[in-house]
Structure formats: structure tokens, C-alpha cells
Scaffold this active site. Sequence first.
Site, PDB file in Angstrom:
ATOM      1  N   SER A 132       0.860  -1.177   0.000  1.00  0.00           N
ATOM      2  CA  SER A 132       0.000   0.000   0.000  1.00  0.00           C
ATOM      3  C   SER A 132       0.899   1.231   0.000  1.00  0.00           C
ATOM      4  O   SER A 132       2.063   1.167   0.427  1.00  0.00           O
ATOM      5  CB  SER A 132      -0.880   0.009   1.251  1.00  0.00           C
ATOM      6  OG  SER A 132      -1.523   1.256   1.418  1.00  0.00           O
ATOM      7  N   TYR A 144      -2.046  -0.586  10.767  1.00  0.00           N
ATOM      8  CA  TYR A 144      -2.136  -1.095   9.398  1.00  0.00           C
ATOM      9  C   TYR A 144      -0.960  -0.596   8.567  1.00  0.00           C
ATOM     10  O   TYR A 144      -0.318  -1.367   7.844  1.00  0.00           O
ATOM     11  CB  TYR A 144      -3.458  -0.655   8.773  1.00  0.00           C
ATOM     12  CG  TYR A 144      -3.570  -0.918   7.288  1.00  0.00           C
ATOM     13  CD1 TYR A 144      -3.927  -2.175   6.814  1.00  0.00           C
ATOM     14  CD2 TYR A 144      -3.313   0.094   6.360  1.00  0.00           C
ATOM     15  CE1 TYR A 144      -4.021  -2.423   5.453  1.00  0.00           C
ATOM     16  CE2 TYR A 144      -3.407  -0.141   5.000  1.00  0.00           C
ATOM     17  CZ  TYR A 144      -3.761  -1.404   4.554  1.00  0.00           C
ATOM     18  OH  TYR A 144      -3.846  -1.642   3.194  1.00  0.00           O
TER      19      TYR A 144
END
Length: 223
Positions: A132, A144
Site C-alpha cells: 500500500s 495497518y
Amino acid sequence: MDKVMVIAGASSGIGAATARRAAQAGYRVVLGARSQDKLQPLADETGGIAVRCDVSEYADVEALARRALDEFGRIDVVFANAGVGHPRGFEAGDVEDAKQMVITNVFGVYATIRATAKALRETQGHLVITSSIAGRRALKGSLYSATKFAVTGMAEAARQDFNGTGVRTTLISPGMVQTPGFTHELEGVLVADDIARAVLWAVAQPAHMDVNEILIRPTAQDS
């Protein structure tokens, strides 16, 4: 002989879109995910094989790889795409959910690499990993984001480990993508098929060309 793509985290979003694109490109697809009810219709649609697989359990990932080899005798592309999110803020969300996210997002990628490495070396195949943009710049209060930093590092570690074997490694780092579990207010965000097209482009390059990382933002995303 048809090439074989194994996708972990295939039941929805980027994984499902990639399965569809891969099937259209002539791959035999072996689809792994925890959600068997979502996975089987996708397997029926793509002519693939559905295997229930929780990447936090190494035995499941081994079984996914074994099923691909038993059915087709080879693995050419592995897409380590399984991942989950968690609310931002180190006091937010459930502690056990946070722990499971770390295991899924980090150990799950390791498990996928480990279970398929031998097969990839035999075909001089291609490992693709979903990270990501959050794995390139820290997001406030985001565990995350920390897991995706780990995944970004793991992709380079895997590239070095495979160096000299003919296996190629590509890290896909999307910005804002509208997928199940992730919504964005920005207009013109990416959709899962945008990432799927990037995956298929990377694996279609000639053997001497290793596309190590693709960072994809929506045109309107400013950071």
C-alpha cells in the site's frame, strides 16, 4: 501448457479482479480465501479452483500450493494479496482484531512466499505482493500502515533471496482504492480492476525485465 496463477486473498476486491483478468489472459487460476461462499462463484466464473485458505494458518497456505501442483503440476505466478485493515489510533478498535491483522498482513505474506518458493523456482515464476502507499509513508496512529511497511521490506528481501533463480518479484502499492472494507470520499479513486491490470502488466513483461515495484495513486490523490 497454460500458466497457473495462485491468488491468496481472492474472494473480493483486488484479488477477485485479478482472477478475472488472469483468466481472460489464459491463466489457470487457483483461488484462496477464508470466504468459501464468495470464492466458489468466482471459481465457477473464471474456470478456476476454490480452496479455503486462511493465510494466518501455514497449513492452509501449504494446502493451497499443493492443490495447485496436484491439479496443474506447476505454479507460474503467486499473488500474495490477502490482507485486512484496522481503525486508526493506537487506542482504537479491538486488541485481538489488531493482533490478527498483524498476523494476516505480515505472517500471511511470509507464509505465502515460503509455501510457493520451490514451485516458483522450478518455473522461474513471478511473485506479486500487495502492499500500500501506507507502506511508504506512515499514517497517523495506523498499525495497518506499520504492517504494510513490513510487507514493503519483505518484498525487497524476497527479491534478493530469489536473485539468480530467474524468479521475479513485484510489489504493488496502491493509493486510494474503493474495495470492500475501504471507502474514500475523494472523487475518482481507483477501483480493483485498475490494480488487476497493473498486476497482469507486470507479469507479462519479458523474463529479463523485473518490475520490482508499482506505486499507483488516483490522479486526484495529493499524498
